[in-house]
Motif scaffolding. Structure first.
Motif, PDB file in Angstrom:
ATOM      1  N   MET A   1      -0.238  77.201   5.576  1.00 29.38           N
ATOM      2  CA  MET A   1       0.762  76.516   4.761  1.00 29.38           C
ATOM      3  C   MET A   1       0.543  74.990   4.780  1.00 29.38           C
ATOM      4  SD  MET A   1       3.399  76.096   2.906  1.00 29.38           S
ATOM      5  CE  MET A   1       4.826  75.228   3.560  1.00 29.38           C
ATOM      6  N   PHE A   2       0.577  74.428   6.003  1.00 29.51           N
ATOM      7  CA  PHE A   2       0.399  72.977   6.117  1.00 29.51           C
ATOM      8  C   PHE A   2      -1.021  72.554   5.784  1.00 29.51           C
ATOM      9  CE2 PHE A   2       4.502  73.050   8.033  1.00 29.51           C
ATOM     10  CZ  PHE A   2       5.006  71.793   7.783  1.00 29.51           C
ATOM     11  N   THR A   3      -1.953  73.476   6.021  1.00 25.26           N
ATOM     12  CA  THR A   3      -3.326  73.168   5.641  1.00 25.26           C
ATOM     13  C   THR A   3      -3.403  73.001   4.126  1.00 25.26           C
ATOM     14  OG1 THR A   3      -4.028  74.569   7.462  1.00 25.26           O
ATOM     15  CG2 THR A   3      -5.711  73.923   5.888  1.00 25.26           C
ATOM     16  N   VAL A   4      -2.716  73.893   3.409  1.00 24.79           N
ATOM     17  CA  VAL A   4      -2.671  73.803   1.947  1.00 24.79           C
ATOM     18  C   VAL A   4      -2.073  72.459   1.541  1.00 24.79           C
ATOM     19  CG1 VAL A   4      -1.686  74.804  -0.156  1.00 24.79           C
ATOM     20  CG2 VAL A   4      -2.478  76.303   1.679  1.00 24.79           C
ATOM     21  N   LEU A   5      -1.004  72.073   2.231  1.00 25.85           N
ATOM     22  CA  LEU A   5      -0.348  70.796   1.950  1.00 25.85           C
ATOM     23  C   LEU A   5      -1.310  69.621   2.161  1.00 25.85           C
ATOM     24  CD1 LEU A   5       2.633  70.246   1.164  1.00 25.85           C
ATOM     25  CD2 LEU A   5       2.982  69.467   3.501  1.00 25.85           C
ATOM     26  N   MET A   6      -2.118  69.720   3.238  1.00 30.35           N
ATOM     27  CA  MET A   6      -3.102  68.666   3.511  1.00 30.35           C
ATOM     28  C   MET A   6      -4.106  68.567   2.365  1.00 30.35           C
ATOM     29  SD  MET A   6      -2.903  66.979   6.483  1.00 30.35           S
ATOM     30  CE  MET A   6      -4.427  66.653   7.352  1.00 30.35           C
ATOM     31  N   TYR A   7      -4.524  69.731   1.861  1.00 28.36           N
ATOM     32  CA  TYR A   7      -5.467  69.741   0.741  1.00 28.36           C
ATOM     33  C   TYR A   7      -4.829  69.099  -0.491  1.00 28.36           C
ATOM     34  CZ  TYR A   7      -9.356  72.431   2.637  1.00 28.36           C
ATOM     35  OH  TYR A   7     -10.455  72.809   3.341  1.00 28.36           O
ATOM     36  N   VAL A   8      -3.575  69.465  -0.741  1.00 33.66           N
ATOM     37  CA  VAL A   8      -2.873  68.921  -1.910  1.00 33.66           C
ATOM     38  C   VAL A   8      -2.769  67.400  -1.799  1.00 33.66           C
ATOM     39  CG1 VAL A   8      -0.670  68.855  -3.147  1.00 33.66           C
ATOM     40  CG2 VAL A   8      -1.581  71.043  -2.344  1.00 33.66           C
ATOM     41  N   VAL A   9      -2.361  66.923  -0.615  1.00 38.35           N
ATOM     42  CA  VAL A   9      -2.228  65.478  -0.405  1.00 38.35           C
ATOM     43  C   VAL A   9      -3.588  64.777  -0.550  1.00 38.35           C
ATOM     44  CG1 VAL A   9      -1.687  63.694   1.302  1.00 38.35           C
ATOM     45  CG2 VAL A   9      -0.193  65.675   1.069  1.00 38.35           C
ATOM     46  N   ALA A  10      -4.599  65.310   0.133  1.00 36.65           N
ATOM     47  CA  ALA A  10      -5.928  64.686   0.094  1.00 36.65           C
ATOM     48  C   ALA A  10      -6.476  64.681  -1.337  1.00 36.65           C
ATOM     49  CB  ALA A  10      -6.894  65.426   1.019  1.00 36.65           C
ATOM     50  N   PHE A  11      -6.335  65.811  -2.025  1.00 37.22           N
ATOM     51  CA  PHE A  11      -6.859  65.922  -3.382  1.00 37.22           C
ATOM     52  C   PHE A  11      -6.097  64.995  -4.333  1.00 37.22           C
ATOM     53  CE2 PHE A  11      -7.883  68.148  -7.386  1.00 37.22           C
ATOM     54  CZ  PHE A  11      -9.268  68.165  -7.254  1.00 37.22           C
ATOM     55  N   GLY A  12      -4.774  64.937  -4.144  1.00 33.38           N
ATOM     56  CA  GLY A  12      -3.940  64.047  -4.959  1.00 33.38           C
ATOM     57  C   GLY A  12      -4.388  62.600  -4.846  1.00 33.38           C
ATOM     58  N   PHE A  13      -4.565  62.143  -3.604  1.00 36.44           N
ATOM     59  CA  PHE A  13      -5.012  60.760  -3.383  1.00 36.44           C
ATOM     60  C   PHE A  13      -6.406  60.536  -3.949  1.00 36.44           C
ATOM     61  CE2 PHE A  13      -1.788  60.301   0.135  1.00 36.44           C
ATOM     62  CZ  PHE A  13      -1.131  59.240  -0.448  1.00 36.44           C
ATOM     63  N   LEU A  14      -7.235  61.577  -3.832  1.00 38.32           N
ATOM     64  CA  LEU A  14      -8.604  61.473  -4.325  1.00 38.32           C
ATOM     65  C   LEU A  14      -8.614  61.270  -5.842  1.00 38.32           C
ATOM     66  CD1 LEU A  14     -11.407  61.664  -2.985  1.00 38.32           C
ATOM     67  CD2 LEU A  14     -11.512  64.029  -3.718  1.00 38.32           C
ATOM     68  N   VAL A  15      -7.792  62.047  -6.542  1.00 30.87           N
ATOM     69  CA  VAL A  15      -7.698  61.918  -7.999  1.00 30.87           C
ATOM     70  C   VAL A  15      -7.169  60.535  -8.369  1.00 30.87           C
ATOM     71  CG1 VAL A  15      -6.484  62.769 -10.055  1.00 30.87           C
ATOM     72  CG2 VAL A  15      -7.441  64.390  -8.411  1.00 30.87           C
ATOM     73  N   LEU A  16      -6.122  60.122  -7.667  1.00 33.87           N
ATOM     74  CA  LEU A  16      -5.525  58.799  -7.901  1.00 33.87           C
ATOM     75  C   LEU A  16      -6.575  57.705  -7.706  1.00 33.87           C
ATOM     76  CD1 LEU A  16      -2.474  58.134  -8.413  1.00 33.87           C
ATOM     77  CD2 LEU A  16      -2.424  57.299  -6.067  1.00 33.87           C
ATOM     78  N   SER A  17      -7.338  57.860  -6.622  1.00 39.17           N
ATOM     79  CA  SER A  17      -8.381  56.898  -6.299  1.00 39.17           C
ATOM     80  C   SER A  17      -9.446  56.876  -7.392  1.00 39.17           C
ATOM     81  CB  SER A  17      -8.993  57.270  -4.947  1.00 39.17           C
ATOM     82  OG  SER A  17     -10.191  56.580  -4.740  1.00 39.17           O
ATOM     83  N   PHE A  18      -9.793  58.060  -7.892  1.00 37.88           N
ATOM     84  CA  PHE A  18     -10.825  58.191  -8.919  1.00 37.88           C
ATOM     85  C   PHE A  18     -10.396  57.509 -10.222  1.00 37.88           C
ATOM     86  CE2 PHE A  18     -13.284  60.420 -12.198  1.00 37.88           C
ATOM     87  CZ  PHE A  18     -14.556  60.330 -11.663  1.00 37.88           C
ATOM     88  N   ILE A  19      -9.107  57.667 -10.544  1.00 39.79           N
ATOM     89  CA  ILE A  19      -8.581  57.045 -11.762  1.00 39.79           C
ATOM     90  C   ILE A  19      -8.627  55.519 -11.635  1.00 39.79           C
ATOM     91  CG2 ILE A  19      -6.487  56.721 -13.166  1.00 39.79           C
ATOM     92  CD1 ILE A  19      -5.778  59.672 -12.363  1.00 39.79           C
TER      93      ILE A  19
END
Lengths: 159, 179
Positions: A1-19
């Motif tokens: 569960m929390f691992t999924v959350l970590m992926y969501v957070v990391a991926f979210g920041f990654l996309v934001l960073s990419f933009i």
């Protein structure tokens, strides 16, 4: 569960960073990979040590060592096992709860859980790499002593 | 190649030990291989986001910002951030050290980095919930309440017992590790 959350957070920041900045994002990924590659040898060694250790110190063996001995000797035994082993929480807590049912005391269990989480003899070479010898040994020794304080507090509250 | 062998020498020695154990006690050896394999898979599933966040942290958070948030003069804010970041994480403690390294390199106070490590080791939120469900709320709450001051005390005492030269060496090492 929390691992999924970590992926969501990391991926979210990654996309934001990419933009915001493509170049910086690639640099970040490069850094991520380099840091990972940098400690890969230690990670792999830790994994093999944990494997050998847990194969020898199986839950049954640990129950035998902690379960039957009580008092200060039992606590000392529990703290030593907790310090040298590295068991993930989702294995450790059910084990601890089973130990309680089979007659181990709350204080022994508390010192076992606390040292398990805070004191890491297997990971100390890695810790030294980042904090130096003195700080790593100090932190682990203090955490070892502190685990007994936790055990006493648990003993007082849950008598 | 030689370089690679040198870096992985401990790992290789441990592998040989495991193979010897397998030869002498097949059941123990087999079990240890199974545990290592399942832990390796577990590690590979948990670790990627941690290192992606580490990379982003390294690239986006300026040294000045980090000093303001968790540096020498960050005060209560720095302590709170350290506790929050450590508790919100998921993953084994050994994955926290590289992140601690980046914090140091960016100018975090050493005691705050130790608080982060302490929080990561004991007050992780997912672990607390799991602890409460298997050990009972009273056990979890008691440990949690005493762990907070305990983590801070361990951090401050450790920092106090290091002299300036030793601390400086740790910060230099952090920059070196991250090169």
């Amino acid at each position: 569960m929390f691992t999924v959350l970590m992926y969501v957070v990391a991926f979210g920041f990654l996309v934001l960073s990419f933009i915001k900045d493509k170049k910086k994002t690639f640099l970040a990924l490069k850094k991520a990979w380099k840091s990972f590659e940098n400690i890969m040898p230690q990670f792999l060694s830790i994994l093999v040590i944990i494997g050998i250790m847990l194969a020898v110190l199986s839950p049954e063996v640990i129950s035998g060592l902690i379960g039957e001995k009580s008092g200060w000797l039992g606590m000392l035994m529990a703290s030593l096992i907790g310090s040298i082993t590295l068991i993930p929480g989702f294995v450790a807590f059910p084990l601890a709860s089973a130990l309680l049912k089979s007659g181990a005391g709350f204080m022994q269990i508390a010192v076992f859980i606390s040292t398990l989480m805070m004191v890491g003899i297997v990971t100390i070479p890695l810790e030294i790499k980042y904090f130096g010898k003195k700080a790593a040994i100090l932190r682990n020794s203090l955490a070892f002593v502190f685990s007994f304080i936790v055990a006493i507090a648990i003993g007082v509250v849950l008598r | 190649m030689k370089m690679l062998l040198k870096r992985y020498k401990y790992f290789l020695v441990l592998l040989v030990i495991n193979i010897v154990v397998y030869g002498l006690y097949p059941s123990v050896g087999q079990k240890s291989i199974d545990i290592t394999w399942s832990n390796a898979l577990e590690m590979l599933s948990v670790i990627p986001p941690i290192f992606i966040l580490l990379g982003l942290l390294d690239v986006w958070v300026q040294r000045d910002t980090m000093i303001k948030l968790m540096g020498e003069k960050s005060g209560v804010l720095g302590v709170l951030i350290a506790f929050f970041l450590g508790s919100a994480a998921a993953g084994p403690l050994y994955a926290a050290f590289p992140i601690a390294g980046v914090f140091l390199q960016k100018g975090s106070k050493f005691s705050n980095v130790l608080i982060f490590i302490g929080a990561w080791s004991t007050t992780k939120i997912p672990m607390l919930l799991f602890e409460a469900s298997s050990m009972g709320w009273k056990f979890m709450a008691t440990r949690f309440v005493i762990d907070i001051p305990g983590i801070m005390l361990i951090a401050y005492i450790t920092e106090k017992l290091l002299n300036e030269r030793e601390k400086q060496h740790i910060y230099e090492q952090a920059s070196f590790n991250n090169e």
